[in-house]
Design a protein around this motif. Structure first.
Motif, mmCIF file in Angstrom:
data_model
loop_
_atom_site.group_PDB
_atom_site.id
_atom_site.type_symbol
_atom_site.label_atom_id
_atom_site.label_comp_id
_atom_site.label_asym_id
_atom_site.label_seq_id
_atom_site.Cartn_x
_atom_site.Cartn_y
_atom_site.Cartn_z
ATOM 1 N N ARG A 115 -51.902 -3.319 -16.225
ATOM 2 C CA ARG A 115 -51.585 -3.101 -17.640
ATOM 3 C C ARG A 115 -52.069 -1.702 -18.034
ATOM 4 N NH1 ARG A 115 -53.242 -7.913 -21.487
ATOM 5 N NH2 ARG A 115 -51.754 -8.907 -20.050
ATOM 6 N N ASP A 117 -51.722 1.937 -20.769
ATOM 7 C CA ASP A 117 -51.387 2.407 -22.110
ATOM 8 C C ASP A 117 -49.922 2.843 -22.161
ATOM 9 O OD1 ASP A 117 -53.994 2.016 -22.864
ATOM 10 O OD2 ASP A 117 -54.589 4.107 -22.612
ATOM 11 N N GLU A 118 -49.378 2.819 -23.344
ATOM 12 C CA GLU A 118 -48.047 3.385 -23.553
ATOM 13 C C GLU A 118 -48.179 4.885 -23.797
ATOM 14 O OE1 GLU A 118 -44.892 2.293 -23.623
ATOM 15 O OE2 GLU A 118 -45.404 0.261 -22.967
ATOM 16 N N PHE A 131 -55.723 8.549 -20.692
ATOM 17 C CA PHE A 131 -54.825 7.441 -20.374
ATOM 18 C C PHE A 131 -55.624 6.386 -19.620
ATOM 19 C CE2 PHE A 131 -51.040 5.550 -18.294
ATOM 20 C CZ PHE A 131 -50.239 5.409 -19.418
ATOM 21 N N THR A 132 -55.495 5.115 -20.012
ATOM 22 C CA THR A 132 -56.277 4.051 -19.384
ATOM 23 C C THR A 132 -55.366 2.998 -18.770
ATOM 24 O OG1 THR A 132 -56.441 2.781 -21.441
ATOM 25 C CG2 THR A 132 -58.197 4.377 -20.984
ATOM 26 N N THR A 198 -59.674 5.205 -16.158
ATOM 27 C CA THR A 198 -59.337 6.265 -17.112
ATOM 28 C C THR A 198 -58.896 7.505 -16.352
ATOM 29 O OG1 THR A 198 -61.042 5.399 -18.598
ATOM 30 C CG2 THR A 198 -60.154 7.579 -19.100
ATOM 31 N N ARG A 321 -51.414 11.695 -34.497
ATOM 32 C CA ARG A 321 -52.054 11.531 -33.189
ATOM 33 C C ARG A 321 -52.924 12.744 -32.873
ATOM 34 N NH1 ARG A 321 -50.730 12.653 -27.687
ATOM 35 N NH2 ARG A 321 -48.782 13.691 -28.284
#
Length: 417
Positions: A115, A117-118, A131-132, A198, A321
């Motif tokens: 799973r 991140d988007e 990003f994770t 990460t 953002r």
């Protein structure tokens, strides 16, 4: 009484020994069953050190080796450990053949899910992105460290091509590897070993449309996660005005594009490095309603190569953002200052030395020529003397021969009347 005690002790030890033997046989068998509902499974197999990789046997008897396995299988091997991942495994009893340790022996991980991140709908060229990703088993975080430490997830960008899967392999776009996931508590990773990977992704690609894939670099986790991303040109311009006088400073202006960045959100950090590798950090920010951070940088006039680079923190106007944008490293050179009087004196000194060197070379050349001329004269004179001597010797020899041949008392006949 003693005999009775010994008999009771033997009765107790016997079942324990039989139970231990059965457990050992069960471990040595190394069989495990894969349920028909399982779509993806990973085997973590601990081997004795040193030992070869195991042989994995399917329910139908087909064997998989560390060097020979089909496309739906990935195999990670190191000393004392095999991690084998299979997509859509055959249901039924499997077996691993090898020197497997009795402790831990084989761990089965099924229904793993990656799973992530988007990615934002809009990325910017030169952006750095946190990003994770998480590995879940049956919806719960996976905590097996031996597996997590070897996953080695990576982020790859591929230029977007319609119907890529139908293209020949030679025509498919090459992946651009941009980052690796870590779970070590360093960099942008918050806590070590918490199962959250990460990555710091530098968007160092040209603007355009890309497929972003999160893959296991060594194949420990077989399935990849793919998204589509749009990369836009950098939303800022950077202007550097170099100082031309040691009393002045450099000037740097970072200006955000109207409509792309929020006014007042720009903060800049610049690192300068001089030829002695000494660093100096300068920070500044834009005013409340401004899209420009305009500030001065100290000028170091030490001769040599100077470099500078920076990081810009801003906020995207549309999505609010937070952005981290990089200013690539640039360089310039500082020439050593010229002292006119000293340089003129040095020039004259060099000229005099050159003249002196030329004069010495001329004298040496004339002396060598004179020596050579004298030697030639001596040689010619010696040759002439030798030749004259030979001629004189030859004439004298001839005269002596004639004298010997003529009688001493021979008189000439008187003339006739």
């Amino acid at each position: 009484m003693l005999r009775i005690l010994l008999l009771l002790l033997c009765m107790l030890v016997s079942p324990l020994s039989r139970s231990e033997t059965e457990s050992s046989v069960s471990l040595l068998d190394n069989r495990f069953r894969v349920d028909p509902t399982i779509e993806q499974i990973s085997f973590v197999i601990y081997r004795k050190k040193p030992s070869k990789a195991v042989v994995l046997v399917r329910p139908d008897g087909k064997k998989y080796y560390a060097w020979d396995y089909p496309d739906n299988v990935s195999w990670y091997e190191e000393n004392g450990l095999d991690i084998i991942s299979i997509d859509k495994p055959m249901p039924g009893p499997w077996q691993a053949i090898g020197k497997i340790t009795p402790k831990n022996n084989i761990i089965l991980l099924s229904n793993l899910e990656l799973r992530v991140d988007e990615f934002p709908s809009r990325l910017f060229e030169g952006e750095r992105l946190k990003f994770t990703a998480r590995l879940l088993q049956d919806g719960k975080p996976l905590v097996l460290q031996d597996f997590l430490e070897r996953v080695r997830l990576q982020v790859a960008f591929l230029p977007y091509v319609e119907n890529e899967e139908v293209l020949a392999e030679a025509l498919q776009p090459e992946p651009i590897m941009l980052g690796s996931f870590m779970d070590d508590g360093e960099g942008l990773d918050e806590y070590p070993g918490d199962g959250i990977f990460t990555a710091e992704v530098p968007v160092d690609v040209d603007p355009g449309k890309y497929r972003t894939r999160i893959v296991s670099g060594n194949g420990v986790f077989l399935r990849a996660v793919e998204q589509t991303s749009l990369v836009y040109p950098s939303p800022m311009t950077v202007t550097f005005v170099r100082a031309r006088d040691e009393e002045k400073q450099h000037r740097l202006m970072v200006t955000g594009e109207q409509g792309m960045l929020m006014p007042g959100s720009i903060a800049v950090t610049v690192t300068q490095t001089n030829p002695q590798e000494e660093q100096r950090v300068t920070q500044s920010s834009s005013d409340k309603d401004s899209l420009t951070a305009d500030f001065m940088l100290p000028a170091d006039e030490a001769p040599g190569k100077h470099t500078w680079k920076g990081t810009v923190f801003a906020t995207e106007a549309g999505t609010k953002r937070p952005l981290i944008l990089t200013i690539p490293e640039s360089s310039f050179s500082v020439m050593r200052k010229l002292d006119v009087e000293k340089s003129t004196a040095e020039y004259h000194r060099i000229q005099e030395e050159q003249k002196r060197a030329l004069e010495l070379a001329r004298i040496k050349r004339e002396r060598d020529e004179a020596i050579q001329s004298g030697m030639l004269t001596i040689i010619i004179g010696n040759v002439v003397v030798i030749l004259l001597g030979l001629v004189i010797w030859f004439v004298i020899s001839k005269l002596r021969i004639r004298k010997v041949e003529k009688p001493e008392m021979q008189l000439d006949a008187p003339p006739k009347n």
